[in-house]
Design a protein around this motif. Structure first.
Motif, PDB file in Angstrom:
ATOM      1  N   MET A   1     -63.684  50.570  57.947  1.00 12.77           N
ATOM      2  CA  MET A   1     -64.599  51.208  57.006  1.00 12.77           C
ATOM      3  C   MET A   1     -65.812  50.316  56.779  1.00 12.77           C
ATOM      4  N   LEU A   2     -66.966  50.943  56.533  1.00 14.38           N
ATOM      5  CA  LEU A   2     -68.179  50.171  56.232  1.00 14.38           C
ATOM      6  C   LEU A   2     -67.969  49.396  54.933  1.00 14.38           C
ATOM      7  N   LEU A   3     -68.828  48.443  54.657  1.00 11.44           N
ATOM      8  CA  LEU A   3     -68.636  47.608  53.468  1.00 11.44           C
ATOM      9  C   LEU A   3     -69.039  48.323  52.177  1.00 11.44           C
ATOM     10  N   LEU A  34     -58.085  51.575  52.422  1.00 10.94           N
ATOM     11  CA  LEU A  34     -59.243  52.319  52.945  1.00 10.94           C
ATOM     12  C   LEU A  34     -59.467  52.079  54.436  1.00 10.94           C
ATOM     13  N   ASP A  35     -58.881  51.013  54.976  1.00  9.70           N
ATOM     14  CA  ASP A  35     -58.987  50.757  56.415  1.00  9.70           C
ATOM     15  C   ASP A  35     -58.028  51.633  57.225  1.00  9.70           C
ATOM     16  N   LEU A  36     -57.083  52.304  56.541  1.00  5.48           N
ATOM     17  CA  LEU A  36     -56.049  53.062  57.257  1.00  5.48           C
ATOM     18  C   LEU A  36     -56.551  54.314  57.990  1.00  5.48           C
ATOM     19  N   ALA A  90     -62.907  43.390  47.129  1.00  6.03           N
ATOM     20  CA  ALA A  90     -62.695  44.575  47.970  1.00  6.03           C
ATOM     21  C   ALA A  90     -63.231  44.380  49.389  1.00  6.03           C
ATOM     22  N   ILE A  91     -64.145  43.424  49.583  1.00  2.00           N
ATOM     23  CA  ILE A  91     -64.614  43.154  50.959  1.00  2.00           C
ATOM     24  C   ILE A  91     -64.121  41.800  51.476  1.00  2.00           C
ATOM     25  N   GLN A 137     -66.251  58.397  54.711  1.00  4.68           N
ATOM     26  CA  GLN A 137     -66.789  57.237  53.998  1.00  4.68           C
ATOM     27  C   GLN A 137     -67.799  57.666  52.933  1.00  4.68           C
ATOM     28  N   ILE A 138     -68.563  58.714  53.234  1.00  5.31           N
ATOM     29  CA  ILE A 138     -69.498  59.242  52.227  1.00  5.31           C
ATOM     30  C   ILE A 138     -68.704  59.778  51.031  1.00  5.31           C
TER      31      ILE A 138
END
Ligand SMILES: [Zn+2]
Length: 149
Positions: A1-3, A34-36, A90-91, A137-138
């Motif tokens: 996922m984007l940051l 969220l990476d799943l 979170a990042i 992601q949006i």
């Protein structure tokens, strides 16, 4: 996922979870969750391959990605220290991955890298269109801003 979605999810968690310690732990763990799902990402291949001179564009993308997340938090949240700390946590897993590339002999970083890599690999073979990879992601960004306000 984007940051940006990671940052906003962490910030939203800190806004809604009243126990600060629990909020920070959840913000950190939200990264792995969220990476799943399958997702579309920009390439940071030059960083991964340690082609430092060519990686200026990769680092620029990462910088813009983080800046957008911080700008959205600044615009929509109460701007507390807790919110920014949660956004940072979170990042952090992706930050640890970058540190693993630089300090590749550190065993703890390597263990984390393997775990993070396996989580991301779970959805890598599930091909989805770039549209859904970006749309998801949006939706995370929109939902996070809804909870931030
Ligand atoms: Zn990640």
């Amino acid at each position: 996922m984007l940051l940006t979605p990671h940052i906003l999810a962490g910030a939203a968690i800190a806004t809604k979870v009243h126990n600060p310690v629990f909020a920070l732990i959840l913000a950190f763990l939200s990264h792995y969750f969220l990476d799943l799902p399958p997702q579309t990402e920009y390439s940071v291949e030059n960083i991964k391959e340690k082609r430092w001179r060519k990686s200026v564009l990769d680092f620029s993308k990462v910088f813009m990605d983080i800046s957008l997340g911080v700008l959205l938090i600044f615009s929509f949240s109460e701007n507390t220290f807790l919110i920014y700390t949660a956004a940072f946590l979170a990042i952090l897993p992706d930050g640890l991955t970058l540190l693993t590339i630089i300090f590749h002999k550190n065993k703890v970083l390597k263990m984390h890298w393997r775990f993070h890599r396996k989580l991301n690999a779970l959805s890598e073979n599930k091909k989805i269109s770039p549209f859904w990879g970006i749309f998801s992601q949006i939706m995370v960004i929109v939902a996070a801003i809804y909870f931030l306000i």
